[in-house]
Motif scaffolding. Structure first.
Motif, PDB file in Angstrom:
ATOM      1  N   TYR A  31     -13.768 -64.853 -34.975  1.00  0.00           N
ATOM      2  CA  TYR A  31     -14.256 -64.440 -36.289  1.00  0.00           C
ATOM      3  C   TYR A  31     -15.022 -63.121 -36.163  1.00  0.00           C
ATOM      4  N   ARG A  32     -15.827 -63.047 -35.090  1.00  0.00           N
ATOM      5  CA  ARG A  32     -16.527 -61.793 -34.787  1.00  0.00           C
ATOM      6  C   ARG A  32     -16.839 -61.806 -33.306  1.00  0.00           C
ATOM      7  N   ARG A  33     -17.234 -60.657 -32.772  1.00  0.00           N
ATOM      8  CA  ARG A  33     -17.490 -60.607 -31.323  1.00  0.00           C
ATOM      9  C   ARG A  33     -18.978 -60.853 -31.054  1.00  0.00           C
ATOM     10  N   GLY A  35     -22.421 -60.659 -28.994  1.00  0.00           N
ATOM     11  CA  GLY A  35     -22.959 -59.500 -28.290  1.00  0.00           C
ATOM     12  C   GLY A  35     -22.773 -59.532 -26.787  1.00  0.00           C
ATOM     13  N   TYR A  36     -22.657 -60.728 -26.205  1.00  0.00           N
ATOM     14  CA  TYR A  36     -22.576 -60.839 -24.746  1.00  0.00           C
ATOM     15  C   TYR A  36     -21.134 -60.898 -24.240  1.00  0.00           C
ATOM     16  N   CYS A  37     -20.169 -60.830 -25.148  1.00  0.00           N
ATOM     17  CA  CYS A  37     -18.784 -61.132 -24.769  1.00  0.00           C
ATOM     18  C   CYS A  37     -17.956 -59.871 -24.508  1.00  0.00           C
ATOM     19  N   ASN A  38     -17.269 -59.853 -23.380  1.00  0.00           N
ATOM     20  CA  ASN A  38     -16.347 -58.727 -23.108  1.00  0.00           C
ATOM     21  C   ASN A  38     -14.919 -59.237 -22.893  1.00  0.00           C
ATOM     22  N   PHE A  39     -14.647 -60.438 -23.414  1.00  0.00           N
ATOM     23  CA  PHE A  39     -13.299 -61.003 -23.251  1.00  0.00           C
ATOM     24  C   PHE A  39     -12.270 -60.180 -24.011  1.00  0.00           C
ATOM     25  N   SER A  40     -11.003 -60.453 -23.661  1.00  0.00           N
ATOM     26  CA  SER A  40      -9.918 -59.787 -24.358  1.00  0.00           C
ATOM     27  C   SER A  40      -9.704 -60.480 -25.705  1.00  0.00           C
ATOM     28  N   LEU A  41     -10.144 -59.840 -26.771  1.00  0.00           N
ATOM     29  CA  LEU A  41      -9.952 -60.460 -28.087  1.00  0.00           C
ATOM     30  C   LEU A  41     -10.099 -59.433 -29.198  1.00  0.00           C
ATOM     31  N   LEU A  42      -9.624 -59.806 -30.376  1.00  0.00           N
ATOM     32  CA  LEU A  42      -9.801 -58.988 -31.573  1.00  0.00           C
ATOM     33  C   LEU A  42     -10.578 -59.831 -32.584  1.00  0.00           C
TER      34      LEU A  42
HETATM   35  S1  SF4 Z   1     -14.655 -65.599 -27.085  1.00  0.00           S
HETATM   36 FE1  SF4 Z   1     -16.412 -64.203 -27.030  1.00  0.00          FE
HETATM   37  S2  SF4 Z   1     -16.611 -63.410 -29.114  1.00  0.00           S
HETATM   38 FE2  SF4 Z   1     -15.289 -65.221 -29.217  1.00  0.00          FE
HETATM   39  S3  SF4 Z   1     -16.691 -66.894 -29.710  1.00  0.00           S
HETATM   40 FE3  SF4 Z   1     -16.452 -66.857 -27.466  1.00  0.00          FE
HETATM   41  S4  SF4 Z   1     -18.170 -65.592 -26.752  1.00  0.00           S
HETATM   42 FE4  SF4 Z   1     -17.960 -65.191 -28.964  1.00  0.00          FE
END
Ligand code: SF4
Length: 392
Positions: A31-33, A35-42
């Motif tokens: 839904y949104r990124r 702040g701590y996440c750098n995974f591959s996602l949109l």
């Molecule tokens: S994958 Fe990353 S952005 Fe998505 S919910 Fe998990 S931590 Fe948050």
């Protein structure tokens, strides 16, 4: 359209070596990124969901023959974000190409807001039997600091609902969030125990390049908790959860007996597995591969009949032995040493043993019957130890 796709190649390798028993499928949407996440996602790209399902179904179809597996893991990202139509198409394709057999397990990672009776019934009806909830904390202030998009109340409701529909439920928890105290962390752990949840994965907050928190840390807009406090938090998790019967069985994973994640155990036992979707990694035969990390690149490659694989490594017998040791040692029970040593080339075994003896002398590893394993002090250092085993 069919080109020199990776799965056909991987299949040839699989026929020559151990067969994959697990499959990981990456759904790259949230839904949104956080702040701590750098995974591959949109984030916030619902417009791409159907196109992604088409692509991953094409990637699966390149297997050409169904490949039975024991465990499936639908991870992300947030796989639960897919609506009913997209989910039915995706899971239908998975069931066709990757039928599950034996001591089966099929996990979906879910955001607490997606855990509704309707979704749980849909997922269960399509074959999923385990839900891994990205909860992270039961405290609203901590959830806000982590930029999660759900509240503690929503998480509690989600756990209760999931447990009423699924045989097995797991929860992800983060510790060492900015400003967090030991007392606050203890509250999260006690809440886990009170919920009666059977599996917990817990990670100290990291500040990875590519995540927004990384930049904020550099600009001193955010502060890390003290290193000793983070250690105390980790040790508290081991002690409190263990006292409640939720035993640590891997560096970051805890479970009631029989609730361990079979899919992850396949990784730690160096079994082979397939990977599908952007950024997914696979290990087939003697080849490790990683698909293109960027979702749009992944889509374009598949749509033009090109392999999504971006990196491919052939592992020598020596590398296979070293990796198998390192992954095995992540488990609390460790590795059955003599049996393991007899199964790898002698020079590899001798090299591992030299490092192992050194780590035993340092108090970071120990012998326990026929096993070698990490000690409590080794557990906290473990990420810093593995490089010594992997270097040739
Ligand atoms: S994958 Fe990353 S952005 Fe998505 S919910 Fe998990 S931590 Fe948050």
């Amino acid at each position: 359209m069919l080109s020199t796709d990776h799965t056909t190649l991987a299949l040839e390798l699989a026929q020559a070596g151990p067969r994959p028993i697990a499959a990981y499928l990456h759904v790259p949407f949230c839904y949104r990124r956080c702040g701590y996440c750098n995974f591959s996602l949109l984030a916030n790209r619902e417009d791409l969901h159907e196109r992604f399902v088409d692509a991953i179904l094409t990637e699966l179809s390149w297997l050409q023959t169904p490949q039975p597996v024991e465990t499936l893991f639908l991870g992300g990202g947030t796989p639960s974000i897919l609506d009913q139509g997209a989910m039915e198409r995706l899971l239908g394709g998975i069931r066709t190409w990757l039928p599950v057999y034996g001591n089966r397990e099929w996990t979906i990672e879910a955001n607490p807001r997606d855990i509704t009776s309707a979704n749980l019934a849909l997922w269960r009806g399509l074959g999923i039997d385990r839900v891994s909830i990205g909860g992270q904390s039961f405290q609203d202030r901590k959830l806000e600091s982590l930029e999660r998009d759900h509240t503690s109340k929503e998480l509690l409701r989600a756990i209760e609902l999931a447990a009423s529909h699924m045989p097995r439920v797991s929860l992800d928890l983060i510790f060492a969030a900015p400003g967090e105290t030991l007392v606050q962390w203890e509250k999260d752990l006690r809440q886990v125990i009170d919920c009666g949840i059977g599996h917990v994965s817990t990670y100290g907050l990291t500040f990875e390049k590519g995540a927004r928190f990384y930049g904020e840390l550099q600009r001193q807009k955010i502060t890390k908790v003290d290193e000793q406090l983070e250690l105390d938090m980790y040790n508290l998790a081991i002690d409190l959860l263990g006292a409640a019967g939720i035993e640590q069985y891997e560096i970051s994973n805890f479970a009631l007996q029989g609730q361990e994640c079979r899919h992850n155990q396949a990784y730690w036992s160096s079994e082979r597995w397939w990977g599908f979707g952007p950024s997914a990694a696979g290990y087939v035969g003697t080849t490790r591969y990683v698909n293109h990390r960027a979702t749009l690149q992944y889509l374009r490659r598949i749509e033009s009949g090109r392999s999504p694989i971006q990196e491919r490594d052939e592992l020598s017998e020596d590398q296979q032995g070293r990796e198998r040791f390192v992954f095995g040692m992540r488990q609390r029970r460790g590795v059955a040493w003599e049996e393991f040593k007899a199964s790898i080339p002698k020079p590899t075994g001798d090299a591992i043993e030299t490092t192992l003896d050194n780590h035993i002398a340092q108090g970071w590893m120990e012998r326990a019957g026929s096993y070698v394993r990490l000690t409590r002090s080794g557990l906290v250092l473990s990420d810093g130890l593995w490089g010594e085993y992997l270097a040739e």
